[in-house]
Design a protein around this motif. Sequence first.
Motif, PDB file in Angstrom:
ATOM      1  N   CYS C  59       0.794  -1.233   0.000  1.00 33.64           N
ATOM      2  CA  CYS C  59       0.000   0.000   0.000  1.00 33.64           C
ATOM      3  C   CYS C  59       0.823   1.277   0.000  1.00 33.64           C
ATOM      4  O   CYS C  59       0.372   2.299  -0.468  1.00 33.64           O
ATOM      5  CB  CYS C  59      -0.919   0.005   1.219  1.00 33.64           C
ATOM      6  SG  CYS C  59      -0.006   0.182   2.768  1.00 33.64           S
ATOM      7  N   HIS C  60       2.055   1.230   0.549  1.00 36.70           N
ATOM      8  CA  HIS C  60       2.887   2.416   0.670  1.00 36.70           C
ATOM      9  C   HIS C  60       2.221   3.474   1.551  1.00 36.70           C
ATOM     10  O   HIS C  60       2.505   4.654   1.436  1.00 36.70           O
ATOM     11  CB  HIS C  60       3.190   2.996  -0.725  1.00 36.70           C
ATOM     12  CG  HIS C  60       4.361   3.939  -0.744  1.00 36.70           C
ATOM     13  ND1 HIS C  60       4.283   5.224  -0.285  1.00 36.70           N
ATOM     14  CD2 HIS C  60       5.638   3.774  -1.162  1.00 36.70           C
ATOM     15  CE1 HIS C  60       5.467   5.817  -0.427  1.00 36.70           C
ATOM     16  NE2 HIS C  60       6.293   4.963  -0.949  1.00 36.70           N
ATOM     17  N   CYS C  64      -1.380  -1.834   4.804  1.00 33.45           N
ATOM     18  CA  CYS C  64      -1.408  -3.272   4.511  1.00 33.45           C
ATOM     19  C   CYS C  64      -0.560  -4.078   5.486  1.00 33.45           C
ATOM     20  O   CYS C  64      -0.785  -5.255   5.690  1.00 33.45           O
ATOM     21  CB  CYS C  64      -0.954  -3.533   3.085  1.00 33.45           C
ATOM     22  SG  CYS C  64       0.812  -3.299   2.827  1.00 33.45           S
ATOM     23  N   CYS C  67       5.239  -4.361   4.781  1.00 30.33           N
ATOM     24  CA  CYS C  67       6.587  -3.876   4.470  1.00 30.33           C
ATOM     25  C   CYS C  67       7.490  -3.813   5.692  1.00 30.33           C
ATOM     26  O   CYS C  67       8.485  -3.097   5.677  1.00 30.33           O
ATOM     27  CB  CYS C  67       6.516  -2.511   3.809  1.00 30.33           C
ATOM     28  SG  CYS C  67       5.940  -1.235   4.947  1.00 30.33           S
ATOM     29  N   CYS C  79       7.552   1.865   4.907  1.00 33.52           N
ATOM     30  CA  CYS C  79       6.840   2.965   4.251  1.00 33.52           C
ATOM     31  C   CYS C  79       6.565   4.110   5.212  1.00 33.52           C
ATOM     32  O   CYS C  79       5.957   5.108   4.854  1.00 33.52           O
ATOM     33  CB  CYS C  79       5.545   2.483   3.610  1.00 33.52           C
ATOM     34  SG  CYS C  79       4.295   1.962   4.805  1.00 33.52           S
TER      35      CYS C  79
HETATM   36  S1  FES Z   1       3.572  -0.959   2.300  1.00 33.03           S
HETATM   37 FE1  FES Z   1       1.662  -1.300   3.290  1.00 33.03          FE
HETATM   38  S2  FES Z   1       2.176  -0.881   5.355  1.00 33.03           S
HETATM   39 FE2  FES Z   1       4.008  -0.371   4.342  1.00 33.03          FE
END
Ligand code: FES
Lengths: 114, 132, 250
Positions: C59-60, C64, C67, C79
């Motif tokens: 999701c960046h 989500c 990462c 992120c």
């Molecule tokens: S990419 Fe989704 S929480 Fe960091």
Amino acid sequence: MAIAKKAIVWGLFAAGGTVTAFVVPALITLFLLVATGNVPDGLQFDQFHAFASSWLGKACLFIVLFLSVWHAAHRLRVVAHDFGIRKDALIASAVYTVAAIGTVLAAFYLLTIG
Amino acid sequence: MSRRPYIRPVSKTTWYMRNKRYKVYVLRELSSFLVAFYTFFTICALAILATDSAEKWDSFLASQQNTGMVVFHAVALLYFLFFQTFPWFKLAPKAMPVQVGENKLPDSFIIIGHYVAWVIVSAFIFWLAGVI
Amino acid sequence: MSTRIRDMELEIMRYDPEKDEAPWFQSYTVPCNEDWVILDAINYVKDNLDTTLAFRWSCHMMVCGSCGMMVNGEPSLTCKTFVRDLPDKVRIEPLENFPIERDLVVVLDDVMQKLHQVQPYIMRKDDPPAEDVEYNQTRGQLMKFKQLTMCINCMCCYAACPQYALNKDFIGPAALTLAHRYNLDNRDQGKSDRLNILADHDGVWDCSFVGACSEVCPKHVDPAAAIQQMKVDGAVEFWKQKMGIVGDKS
Ligand code: FES
Ligand code: SF4
Ligand code: SF4
């Protein structure tokens, strides 16, 4: 499945942690005063003996000692685990036995005084 | 494609050297030795008191009066404050959150309450002991 | 907005299960924009320097939870970790305390199973509920546990938890916290059942309140607090059961 008996010792640990956090700094300060030669009046034989002879004094001393000793026992069990000693059942019976002896001794001496 | 997950080793005896957070934790846990020491120290004092002999009690007090014990108690006091009392107060609101009305009471309220109670309890002990 | 570019050295842990005996570090020099998060820098490597690098993200935007990685030894959501807060040399490793599948990808099967094990759903005694019943919840009742619902299962807390590192049977921070979230929900009646599992061996008592999990949690869920509250609940429930007052919701 049921709740482990650790719930009992954890309850003592939590109560003991609170009591020691509140009381022990003042106690160490009193011992420190003794060590510097300024024995507080309350720790002179007559006064302290009278305090430990009263039922209120006995009760206070016993509650603090009882909770502290079980608090310490439980924490030392965790310390042993943290330092890689994996004989938990053995450690647990050792520290709790010592705590039980401490409890009995504290009660015995307190009942003897006065 | 074959799976072969790699498991990184963890030392069971020196894991707490990995970062500062763990080192502080281990220092905090070691304060339990002080609790154990002072509890047994006090029980021993009671044992002497239980002889009902003023001479024995006085010689016990006298035996405690040396620089070694001064240093020991002073160091123990600082260690105990920073690795038992203060952490305990800091963590107390986490275990026992208080909700007033709809919202949770801020942790700082509960922590300040602990410090106030601590000052009162300590003052009471000093008063009992005739220090103040 | 600054658009300053800074060369950063990324030391990334690599592990190819088909070739490598053990993980090793590979260095990349990445011209980083100071506005980037460290995940952008890792993506730069993948796009421009080395297409073989494996890592998870989606999701960046801190939603989500995929990462999570070790950034200079600290479990971090990549992120949410800004380049401007980091030194010129940064070491990226897969989340600690998990087996490495490949490069920065870890095996999460264990925690996935644990998240199921804690029965993270509303349990009712009147199941199935009578028709047309509404289970209301006031704002005050919601505020009891709202913070705990913010968890995104990034598993940074497990990477930080020394007790999980030492004992993989420990149920661990996020799963116990999830259980506590349902224990605190006024619509739920499964607290006793859950405590029977979670206040048993490998449950809450294995936590020694290091507090590391709460310090690294990117969503300020405070799992350490939730676990201590469960210990209190467990101790109370123990005596209730011993004295025959088997507890409902209290
Ligand atoms: S990419 Fe989704 S929480 Fe960091
Ligand atoms: S509790 Fe925090 S650190 Fe743990 S999985 Fe949830 S969001 Fe991540
Ligand atoms: S507080 Fe408990 S769960 Fe959190 S890191 Fe420490 S031991 Fe692990």
